[in-house]
Design an enzyme around this catalytic site. Structure first.
Site, PDB file in Angstrom:
ATOM      1  N   SER A 156       0.871  -1.176   0.000  1.00  0.00           N
ATOM      2  CA  SER A 156       0.000   0.000   0.000  1.00  0.00           C
ATOM      3  C   SER A 156       0.905   1.221   0.000  1.00  0.00           C
ATOM      4  CB  SER A 156      -0.852  -0.020   1.282  1.00  0.00           C
ATOM      5  OG  SER A 156      -1.443   1.237   1.517  1.00  0.00           O
ATOM      6  N   TYR A 169      -1.936  -1.473  10.356  1.00  0.00           N
ATOM      7  CA  TYR A 169      -1.944  -1.660   8.897  1.00  0.00           C
ATOM      8  C   TYR A 169      -0.638  -1.155   8.292  1.00  0.00           C
ATOM      9  CZ  TYR A 169      -3.817  -1.321   4.074  1.00  0.00           C
ATOM     10  OH  TYR A 169      -4.036  -1.447   2.712  1.00  0.00           O
TER      11      TYR A 169
HETATM   12  N1  LIG Z   1      -8.762  -0.577  -1.476  1.00  0.00           N
HETATM   13  C1  LIG Z   1      -7.717   0.198  -1.247  1.00  0.00           C
HETATM   14  O1  LIG Z   1      -7.817   1.437  -1.210  1.00  0.00           O
HETATM   15  C2  LIG Z   1      -6.346  -0.400  -1.045  1.00  0.00           C
HETATM   16  C3  LIG Z   1      -5.238   0.463  -1.100  1.00  0.00           C
HETATM   17  C4  LIG Z   1      -3.961  -0.066  -0.935  1.00  0.00           C
HETATM   18  C5  LIG Z   1      -3.788  -1.424  -0.726  1.00  0.00           C
HETATM   19  N2  LIG Z   1      -4.901  -2.242  -0.664  1.00  0.00           N
HETATM   20  C6  LIG Z   1      -4.668  -3.664  -0.454  1.00  0.00           C
HETATM   21  O2  LIG Z   1      -5.173  -4.361  -1.576  1.00  0.00           O
HETATM   22  C7  LIG Z   1      -5.525  -5.700  -1.198  1.00  0.00           C
HETATM   23  C8  LIG Z   1      -6.915  -6.046  -1.750  1.00  0.00           C
HETATM   24  O3  LIG Z   1      -7.880  -5.186  -1.157  1.00  0.00           O
HETATM   25  P1  LIG Z   1      -9.305  -4.812  -1.842  1.00  0.00           P
HETATM   26  O4  LIG Z   1      -9.333  -3.327  -1.984  1.00  0.00           O
HETATM   27  O5  LIG Z   1      -9.557  -5.659  -3.027  1.00  0.00           O
HETATM   28  O6  LIG Z   1     -10.308  -5.160  -0.625  1.00  0.00           O
HETATM   29  P2  LIG Z   1     -11.283  -6.443  -0.404  1.00  0.00           P
HETATM   30  O7  LIG Z   1     -11.675  -6.429   1.040  1.00  0.00           O
HETATM   31  O8  LIG Z   1     -12.368  -6.417  -1.384  1.00  0.00           O
HETATM   32  O9  LIG Z   1     -10.343  -7.673  -0.732  1.00  0.00           O
HETATM   33  C9  LIG Z   1      -9.541  -8.340   0.209  1.00  0.00           C
HETATM   34  C10 LIG Z   1      -9.825  -9.823   0.087  1.00  0.00           C
HETATM   35  O10 LIG Z   1      -8.954 -10.518   1.006  1.00  0.00           O
HETATM   36  C11 LIG Z   1      -9.724 -11.498   1.657  1.00  0.00           C
HETATM   37  N3  LIG Z   1      -9.146 -11.810   2.970  1.00  0.00           N
HETATM   38  C12 LIG Z   1      -9.145 -11.026   4.080  1.00  0.00           C
HETATM   39  N4  LIG Z   1      -8.598 -11.686   5.107  1.00  0.00           N
HETATM   40  C13 LIG Z   1      -8.244 -12.915   4.646  1.00  0.00           C
HETATM   41  C14 LIG Z   1      -7.653 -14.040   5.240  1.00  0.00           C
HETATM   42  N5  LIG Z   1      -7.331 -14.039   6.552  1.00  0.00           N
HETATM   43  N6  LIG Z   1      -7.407 -15.140   4.470  1.00  0.00           N
HETATM   44  C15 LIG Z   1      -7.762 -15.150   3.154  1.00  0.00           C
HETATM   45  N7  LIG Z   1      -8.361 -14.113   2.544  1.00  0.00           N
HETATM   46  C16 LIG Z   1      -8.594 -12.998   3.282  1.00  0.00           C
HETATM   47  C17 LIG Z   1     -11.105 -10.880   1.807  1.00  0.00           C
HETATM   48  O11 LIG Z   1     -12.100 -11.861   2.067  1.00  0.00           O
HETATM   49  C18 LIG Z   1     -11.270 -10.154   0.485  1.00  0.00           C
HETATM   50  O12 LIG Z   1     -11.881 -10.969  -0.503  1.00  0.00           O
HETATM   51  C19 LIG Z   1      -5.391  -5.748   0.319  1.00  0.00           C
HETATM   52  O13 LIG Z   1      -4.147  -6.333   0.672  1.00  0.00           O
HETATM   53  C20 LIG Z   1      -5.392  -4.273   0.706  1.00  0.00           C
HETATM   54  O14 LIG Z   1      -4.745  -4.034   1.949  1.00  0.00           O
HETATM   55  C21 LIG Z   1      -6.151  -1.752  -0.825  1.00  0.00           C
END
Ligand SMILES: NC(=O)c1ccc[n+]([C@@H]2O[C@H](COP(=O)([O-])OP(=O)(O)OC[C@H]3O[C@@H](n4cnc5c(N)ncnc54)[C@H](O)[C@@H]3O)[C@@H](O)[C@H]2O)c1
Length: 277
Positions: A156, A169
């Site tokens: 991130s 985080y």
């Molecule tokens: N959305 C944002 O603004 C953003 C920004 C920077 C980084 N990220 C990172 O991107 C990645 C994806 O996030 P997203 O935006 O698609 O959100 P999201 O919540 O839709 O996707 C995350 C997925 O990870 C799964 N997950 C969570 N805990 C888990 C576990 N213990 N075991 C297996 N699966 C698990 C969830 O069920 C979900 O399907 C994450 O690592 C997040 O930290 C997101």
């Protein structure tokens, strides 16, 4: 014309929805088969947005199969190395090999540092840091067996900059950079490349919820999507408030393709310039 990852197999965590699903589809469009896992269940300390479901993971399966690619999907928690190992071993047994690993699963929660409970700290570290290492360690023997491969860890902008009110985080997302750099050095000789991507806000439920809308304005009693977008846009040199899952997928597609065959150990921001402000 052959796809950019034709004939390769990708192991993707957090593949039920949003970025994980987008990566599965983008790689499938370019010729890869997919081993998908997701917890598909609520996580104890994460209350500010809804969890992914088994129906979400089934929808990823449906959409990958609609592209005429194969997918083996398993409900598994990245905190459970035995379950992850079973999922990846089963996927490799069915699809024949492993070339690409996307450690994408993660959770997000906003808490002022001094209000954070021990359990919330630990759960975040267990998923967003240890879960990434678990993903890499169960996959590495298969990459070695394949004669090389490419791992991309989703960090991130909070893995490059200190972000207030997200200390657990931010610590975990910095921590995966250490995992990446260590693995890139340790497994380079086996032709395994390891990189991180660092997205700014991506337009998913993780940030599109009332609590995140107030992240930069904790004193505002009525935060809205519109106010959040307006403020977030001012943090980016480029004129966007947040980006789309496919923007991360396209960066990852480059990193895992042969076009990036000598790119390793890189922390790649996909952030509309957020980290240079
Ligand atoms: N959305 C944002 O603004 C953003 C920004 C920077 C980084 N990220 C990172 O991107 C990645 C994806 O996030 P997203 O935006 O698609 O959100 P999201 O919540 O839709 O996707 C995350 C997925 O990870 C799964 N997950 C969570 N805990 C888990 C576990 N213990 N075991 C297996 N699966 C698990 C969830 O069920 C979900 O399907 C994450 O690592 C997040 O930290 C997101």
């Amino acid at each position: 014309m052959a796809g950019r990852v034709e004939g390769k197999v990708a192991f993707i965590t957090g593949a039920a929805r949003n970025q994980g699903r987008s990566h599965a589809l983008r790689l499938a469009q370019e010729g890869a088969d997919v081993i998908a896992v997701d917890v598909c269940a609520p996580v104890e300390s994460i209350r500010m947005y809804p969890p992914a479901t088994e129906e979400d993971l089934a929808e990823t399966v449906r959409q990958v199969e609609a592209l005429d690619r194969r997918i083996v999907a398993t409900k598994a928690d990245v905190r459970d190395p035995a379950a992850l190992r079973a999922a990846v071993d089963d996927g490799v047994a069915q699809l024949g090999r492993l070339d690409i690993v996307l450690a994408n699963a993660g959770v997000f929660e906003i808490q002022p540092s001094l209000e954070l409970t021990d359990d919330a700290w630990q759960e975040m570290i267990d998923i967003n840091l240890t879960g990434v290492w678990n993903t890499c360690r169960v996959a590495l023997p298969h990459l070695i067996e394949s004669g090389g491969g490419s791992i991309v860890i989703t960090s991130s902008t909070a893995g490059l900059k200190g972000t207030p009110n997200t200390i657990h985080y931010t610590a975990a997302k910095h921590g995966v950079v250490g995992v990446m750099r260590t693995l890139a050095n340790e497994f380079g000789k086996q032709s395994i490349r390891v990189n991180t991507v660092h997205p700014t806000g991506v337009d998913t439920v993780m940030i599109q919820n009332e609590k995140t809308w107030g992240l930069f304005t904790p004193d505002d009693p009525n935060p809205t999507r519109e106010k959040f977008a307006e403020l977030f846009e001012t943090l980016h040199p480029l004129p966007v408030p947040y980006i789309d899952p496919v923007d991360i997928s396209n960066a990852i597609l480059f990193l895992v393709s042969d076009e990036a065959r000598y790119v390793t150990g890189v922390t790649l921001p996909v952030d509309a310039g957020y980290t240079i402000r």
